[in-house]
Write an enzyme that holds these catalytic residues in place. Sequence first.
Site, PDB file in Angstrom:
ATOM      1  CB  SER A   1      31.371  31.716  43.747  1.00  0.00           C
ATOM      2  OG  SER A   1      32.064  30.542  44.064  1.00  0.00           O
TER       3      SER A   1
ATOM      4  CE1 TYR B   1      34.944  35.244  46.465  1.00  0.00           C
ATOM      5  CE2 TYR B   1      34.621  32.863  46.560  1.00  0.00           C
ATOM      6  CZ  TYR B   1      34.689  34.036  45.830  1.00  0.00           C
ATOM      7  OH  TYR B   1      34.481  34.014  44.475  1.00  0.00           O
TER       8      TYR B   1
ATOM      9  CE  LYS C   1      32.089  36.446  44.483  1.00  0.00           C
ATOM     10  NZ  LYS C   1      32.215  37.633  43.629  1.00  0.00           N
TER      11      LYS C   1
HETATM   12  P1  NAD Z   1      40.722  38.384  39.901  1.00  0.00           P
HETATM   13  O1  NAD Z   1      41.246  38.647  41.250  1.00  0.00           O
HETATM   14  O2  NAD Z   1      41.681  38.012  38.841  1.00  0.00           O
HETATM   15  O3  NAD Z   1      39.840  39.621  39.392  1.00  0.00           O
HETATM   16  C1  NAD Z   1      39.142  40.470  40.277  1.00  0.00           C
HETATM   17  C2  NAD Z   1      39.549  41.876  39.946  1.00  0.00           C
HETATM   18  O4  NAD Z   1      38.885  42.797  40.818  1.00  0.00           O
HETATM   19  C3  NAD Z   1      41.066  42.122  40.142  1.00  0.00           C
HETATM   20  O5  NAD Z   1      41.590  42.632  38.936  1.00  0.00           O
HETATM   21  C4  NAD Z   1      41.145  43.124  41.297  1.00  0.00           C
HETATM   22  O6  NAD Z   1      42.245  43.990  41.152  1.00  0.00           O
HETATM   23  C5  NAD Z   1      39.796  43.811  41.182  1.00  0.00           C
HETATM   24  N1  NAD Z   1      39.297  44.398  42.440  1.00  0.00           N
HETATM   25  C6  NAD Z   1      39.178  43.804  43.643  1.00  0.00           C
HETATM   26  N2  NAD Z   1      38.667  44.675  44.545  1.00  0.00           N
HETATM   27  C7  NAD Z   1      38.434  45.830  43.883  1.00  0.00           C
HETATM   28  C8  NAD Z   1      37.925  47.098  44.261  1.00  0.00           C
HETATM   29  N3  NAD Z   1      37.561  47.371  45.515  1.00  0.00           N
HETATM   30  N4  NAD Z   1      37.823  48.065  43.323  1.00  0.00           N
HETATM   31  C9  NAD Z   1      38.206  47.835  42.037  1.00  0.00           C
HETATM   32  N5  NAD Z   1      38.709  46.660  41.629  1.00  0.00           N
HETATM   33  C10 NAD Z   1      38.819  45.658  42.532  1.00  0.00           C
HETATM   34  O7  NAD Z   1      39.597  37.254  40.041  1.00  0.00           O
HETATM   35  P2  NAD Z   1      38.814  36.443  38.925  1.00  0.00           P
HETATM   36  O8  NAD Z   1      39.192  35.003  39.058  1.00  0.00           O
HETATM   37  O9  NAD Z   1      38.920  37.102  37.623  1.00  0.00           O
HETATM   38  O10 NAD Z   1      37.341  36.575  39.504  1.00  0.00           O
HETATM   39  C11 NAD Z   1      36.426  37.550  39.035  1.00  0.00           C
HETATM   40  C12 NAD Z   1      35.156  37.436  39.851  1.00  0.00           C
HETATM   41  O11 NAD Z   1      34.636  36.110  39.720  1.00  0.00           O
HETATM   42  C13 NAD Z   1      35.356  37.678  41.333  1.00  0.00           C
HETATM   43  O12 NAD Z   1      34.230  38.389  41.818  1.00  0.00           O
HETATM   44  C14 NAD Z   1      35.384  36.279  41.911  1.00  0.00           C
HETATM   45  O13 NAD Z   1      34.949  36.256  43.232  1.00  0.00           O
HETATM   46  C15 NAD Z   1      34.414  35.552  41.003  1.00  0.00           C
HETATM   47  N6  NAD Z   1      34.656  34.107  40.930  1.00  0.00           N
HETATM   48  C16 NAD Z   1      35.903  33.662  40.610  1.00  0.00           C
HETATM   49  C17 NAD Z   1      36.142  32.276  40.595  1.00  0.00           C
HETATM   50  C18 NAD Z   1      37.515  31.733  40.277  1.00  0.00           C
HETATM   51  O14 NAD Z   1      37.796  30.597  40.645  1.00  0.00           O
HETATM   52  N7  NAD Z   1      38.385  32.478  39.615  1.00  0.00           N
HETATM   53  C19 NAD Z   1      35.097  31.368  40.871  1.00  0.00           C
HETATM   54  C20 NAD Z   1      33.826  31.891  41.185  1.00  0.00           C
HETATM   55  C21 NAD Z   1      33.620  33.267  41.207  1.00  0.00           C
END
Ligand code: NAD
Length: 340
Positions: A127, A151, A155
């Site tokens: 991120s 958080y 990362k």
């Molecule tokens: P999201 O919460 O929709 O998806 C993350 C998924 O991981 C969820 O479906 C959750 O149920 C699953 N999860 C969490 N912990 C788990 C575990 N211990 N075992 C199995 N599954 C688990 O989030 P997203 O927006 O799709 O983000 C995906 C990735 O991208 C994440 O790592 C997030 O940190 C990163 N990210 C997101 C953003 C954003 O703004 N959406 C920005 C930068 C980075």
Amino acid sequence: MLNTILVTGGAGYIGSHTTLCLLEKGYEVVVIDNLANASKESLKRVEKLTGKKLTFFEVDLLHETDIHKVLSCHPNIRQVIHFAGLKAVGESTDDPLRYYHNNLTGTLHLLRALESTNIRQMVFSSSATVYGYPTTIPVNEHAPIQPTNPYGHTKAMIEQIILDTIAAYNWGVVILRYFNPVGAHASGEIGEDPAYPNNLLPYITQVAAGVREKVTIFGDDYPTPDGSGVRDYIHVVDLAHAHIAALGALDKQPTGAQLYNVGTGKGYSVKEVLEATQAVVDRPIPVEVGPRRAGDVAELTSDPSRAHAALGWNAKHDLKEMVRSAWHWQSKNPHGYRKQ
Ligand code: NAD
Ligand code: UDP
């Protein structure tokens, strides 16, 4: 025949869009997700939209033996896209131990399980938050890593764990640092489904839909052209395509680390996002100006030129399309994936 891809967190927002894209490209996909922040309905819809089947395991990365079981059932997996993790900045500050445990321990379990097989290639969701308060805008990949919340620290720590893993065991990993993912698939069938929207665009669309009362602009006294915060919003479908490009980059360069910013390089202020949404939804969006939100930076935009050059990837959707698709998803699914 294309590789089989393991997608952790594949039922979530970015994971479901990427899974759809993978199936469309002809990959076989195995998804694992503990459904902590997702619904199986997203994957059902992905199958319906593509007319293709995927394999889903409700598995928590905190249970290492379950990951081993999945890998032994699917010996044809060659590459992994690792999305699974908790992602709410405020929550991570309130409950840091939960965040460190879930994101770090979960990733360590995954890496150890992969190391016990012959899978050596991964794309990891990092991120822009790892840059903290950057001194130079737009930010390129050489900027210092200085997260400002738990958080962001998870990362940055996972990035380091990955670099050490690459060095010791000769893996190949693409680290993608996302800027601000927004929008939804053009069908309006899959999208972002937060229990409570902390991010700007889902909040605005919920206000426009009448689910919430008004949008608060978190500060209009920043040193930006209109005083509100500026971010680099990227359409989630463009982001999904960046993952496909990253898998291709691993085919070309099977070992070592590759690190890319994934944004459009163009910044929009909170007020500009509000105006763009107003134009799309064609109904009043009540707005008030409130104080700055703790920890926010005035401006954060990417220099995505490395991803353009090395991945041959470019974002194709503009702000209007991001907003239009987010509104289409919100209108079609007022309660997200829930029935009501
Ligand atoms: P999201 O919460 O929709 O998806 C993350 C998924 O991981 C969820 O479906 C959750 O149920 C699953 N999860 C969490 N912990 C788990 C575990 N211990 N075992 C199995 N599954 C688990 O989030 P997203 O927006 O799709 O983000 C995906 C990735 O991208 C994440 O790592 C997030 O940190 C990163 N990210 C997101 C953003 C954003 O703004 N959406 C920005 C930068 C980075
Ligand atoms: N923002 C806002 N009101 C909200 C949510 C966000 O004014 O209800 C602003 C926030 O201060 C930032 C921008 O919108 O300038 C994007 O915030 P978001 O939480 O979506 O992403 P961040 O960049 O903080 O991860």
